[in-house]
Design an enzyme around this catalytic site. Structure first.
Site, PDB file in Angstrom:
ATOM      1  N   GLU A   1     -30.354  39.930  -8.709  1.00  0.00           N
ATOM      2  CA  GLU A   1     -31.386  40.967  -8.906  1.00  0.00           C
ATOM      3  C   GLU A   1     -32.390  40.950  -7.745  1.00  0.00           C
ATOM      4  O   GLU A   1     -33.599  40.857  -7.950  1.00  0.00           O
ATOM      5  CB  GLU A   1     -32.086  40.800 -10.259  1.00  0.00           C
TER       6      GLU A   1
ATOM      7  N   GLU B   1     -24.261  40.709 -15.933  1.00  0.00           N
ATOM      8  CA  GLU B   1     -25.242  40.591 -17.026  1.00  0.00           C
ATOM      9  C   GLU B   1     -25.159  41.851 -17.857  1.00  0.00           C
ATOM     10  O   GLU B   1     -25.365  42.958 -17.340  1.00  0.00           O
ATOM     11  CB  GLU B   1     -26.663  40.397 -16.494  1.00  0.00           C
TER      12      GLU B   1
HETATM   13  O1  AHR Z   1     -30.757  37.446 -18.810  1.00  0.00           O
HETATM   14  C1  AHR Z   1     -32.141  37.422 -18.673  1.00  0.00           C
HETATM   15  C2  AHR Z   1     -32.614  37.936 -17.330  1.00  0.00           C
HETATM   16  O2  AHR Z   1     -32.323  39.291 -17.238  1.00  0.00           O
HETATM   17  C3  AHR Z   1     -31.978  37.339 -16.109  1.00  0.00           C
HETATM   18  O3  AHR Z   1     -32.566  36.159 -15.709  1.00  0.00           O
HETATM   19  C4  AHR Z   1     -32.200  38.397 -15.077  1.00  0.00           C
HETATM   20  O4  AHR Z   1     -31.216  38.376 -14.070  1.00  0.00           O
HETATM   21  C5  AHR Z   1     -32.227  39.678 -15.878  1.00  0.00           C
HETATM   22  O5  AHR Z   1     -33.312  40.461 -15.565  1.00  0.00           O
END
Ligand code: AHR
Length: 508
Positions: free
Chosen positions: A173, A309
């Site tokens: 990210e 994610e």
């Molecule tokens: O999964 C929780 C968080 O969500 C992670 O650390 C991040 O990559 C995303 O914003």
């Protein structure tokens, strides 16, 4: 009667087992308590890893595990997490609850966990606040088998043999918590950092290291990020450059009431049910549109879209640390998982990995723990049924669904499906029914495939059904028998709030 048409002769793409991957971050009670309890814990463990959790994860055949973050990855300095535990540096986990991170779970413990799980490794490097040298040395420490400063350090720390990195993320990210970069800046940084993610052993044995490099991709619908990053990092005229990127990540979370309010995991009305599932189904559009951009650069689909994610993200459970992101899990999450996994399967030509966030005690977990107790969530049971798709061949299928919902804005298909053919020649059909009220009869027409036998299993419940520590088996996988073989295929009735898996054995 809904029609489902399956053409097993039309084999689309292999469903990479990594689509069923997981994610574990140093966040809340995911690693500590949820997975790692230490060797001296009264909770049964092997080398510090909870036996109950490891055994449950092995049952769903977890194929790959991403670690150490997440936002944590871009603040993680791996040398803090090696050597004797008593001397490891303590740090503040600034992203997640401001708690002390004692680094007792580090590189050696992660590879030990993956060894016990029998899964592939996905290490996420620190590009946001780490140096090129630090990233390069981490790869050397983990993978180099000869004599070198980092390999020698690993040996001094008790591990003679190198480990294998299957996937390596170059930052996380980086448009946000990983450095707030713009796409152009990140793309150039990616090119630089990934240069030093070296194949350390190839000069010795001539073999490829097999590290697949994952470039930080977009947040949800940020199509500009995808285009800009690919413009700089992917050059289809120069084959040497594409070798520098094996995957582009995509992150997408479902917040029923938006990022600020989110909404409760367990107390919700019908409108929130359909809103959540409509937002989960939005994954289809995201994949389609990012894939279209990727096709412009990479028409042969050499690089994968890695949805590393994804999941539902609700308001934390009352009374828990807001920075720990602990939430319950209901049949609504089972539907969100079943629909999303069907979407991934159907895009198996481009989606090469996905990692549910997160594995234990954080967001849409498959496992929740409380002290020595453990429960399996409805989402776990969906992964258990869908494991049949891992490394199977996606075949062409179509279901005539209709859009349902209580508002114009948030509508979702009543039925979704995906179908694969396994190595034994059996068909696996997974179907979701998002309706809160309707049972749908489904008439399945299978082209050039005669069914000898059909076996069914299902995860189903009422709108708020969930497993608790008091009642851990409310939602489980149950046998499904409302199915029969017909002249052209099979016929079944799928009840409301259900995720179904049918195995159809071929008549020979
Ligand atoms: O999964 C929780 C968080 O969500 C992670 O650390 C991040 O990559 C995303 O914003």
């Amino acid at each position: 009667m809904a029609k489902l048409v399956i053409n097993p002769e039309k084999q689309v793409s292999k469903i990479q087992k990594e689509i069923y991957g997981h994610f574990s971050e140093h966040l809340g009670r995911c690693i500590y308590e949820g997975i790692y309890v230490g060797e001296d814990s009264p909770i049964p463990n092997v080398n510090g890893m909870r036996t109950d959790v490891v055994e449950a994860l092995k049952k769903i055949k977890i194929p790959v595990l991403r670690w150490p973050g997440g936002c944590f990855a871009d603040e993680y300095h791996w040398k803090d997490g090696i050597g004797p535990k008593g001397t490891r540096k303590k740090m503040i986990n600034t992203h997640w609850g401001g708690v002390v991170e004692d680094n007792s779970f580090g590189t050696h413990e992660y590879f030990e966990l993956c060894r016990q799980l029998g899964c592939e490794t996905y290490v996420n490097g620190n590009l946001g606040s780490g140096t090129v040298q630090e990233m390069s040395e981490w790869v050397e420490y983990i993978t180099f088998k000869g004599i070198s400063p980092m390999a020698d350090l690993r040996k001094e720390n008790g591990h003679e043999e190198p480990w294998k990195i299957d996937f390596f993320g170059v930052g996380n990210e980086n448009w946000g918590c990983g450095g707030n970069m713009n796409p152009d800046f990140y793309a150039n940084e990616y090119r630089r950092y990934q240069t030093y993610v070296r194949n350390y052993n190839s000069q010795q044995d001539g073999k490829e290291s097999g590290i697949k490099k994952v470039c930080c991709g977009p947040n949800a619908d940020d199509y500009e990020w995808t285009r800009e990053v690919l413009k700089t990092c992917f050059n289809h005229c120069d084959p040497s450059i594409h070798g520098h990127m094996d995957g582009l990540s995509l992150h997408y979370y479902v917040h029923p009431e938006g990022w600020q309010i989110k909404g409760s995991a367990t107390e919700f009305d019908e409108e929130a049910w359909y809103k959540t599932l409509s937002k989960a189904y939005y994954m289809e559009e995201l994949i389609r549109r990012h894939s279209a951009i990727m096709d412009d650069f990479d028409p042969d689909k050499k690089i994968g879209l890695m949805v590393d994610e994804w999941g539902t993200w609700y308001t934390v459970e009352p009374g828990t640390n807001p920075g720990f992101l602990y939430q319950q899990n209901t049949i609504r999450d089972a539907l969100a998982a079943g629909m999303t996994l069907n979407i991934f399967n159907k895009h198996a030509d481009r989606v090469k990995m996905a990692n549910l966030a997160q594995m234990v005690n954080v967001l849409q977990s498959v496992i929740l723990t409380e002290g020595s107790d453990m429960i399996l969530t409805p989402t776990y049971h969906v992964f258990d049924m869908y494991k049949a798709h891992q490394d199977a061949m996606l075949v062409e299928s179509f279901i005539d669904s209709e859009e349902i919902g209580l508002t114009e804005e948030y509508r979702t298909p009543n039925l979704t499906e995906s179908v694969s053919l396994d190595k034994k020649g059996n068909l696996h059909i997974t179907v979701t029914n998002a309706s809160l009220t309707e049972t749908y009869p489904v008439d399945t027409h299978m082209i050039e495939f005669s069914a000898a036998e059909v076996l069914g299993e299902m995860v189903q419940g009422e709108m708020h059904s969930m497993n608790t520590f008091e009642n851990p088996e409310c939602v489980t996988v149950k046998e499904f028998t409302d199915v029969r073989i017909t002249e052209n295929g099979i016929c079944f009735n799928i009840p409301p709030c259900a995720v179904l898996h049918l195995t159809v054995k071929r008549k020979v």
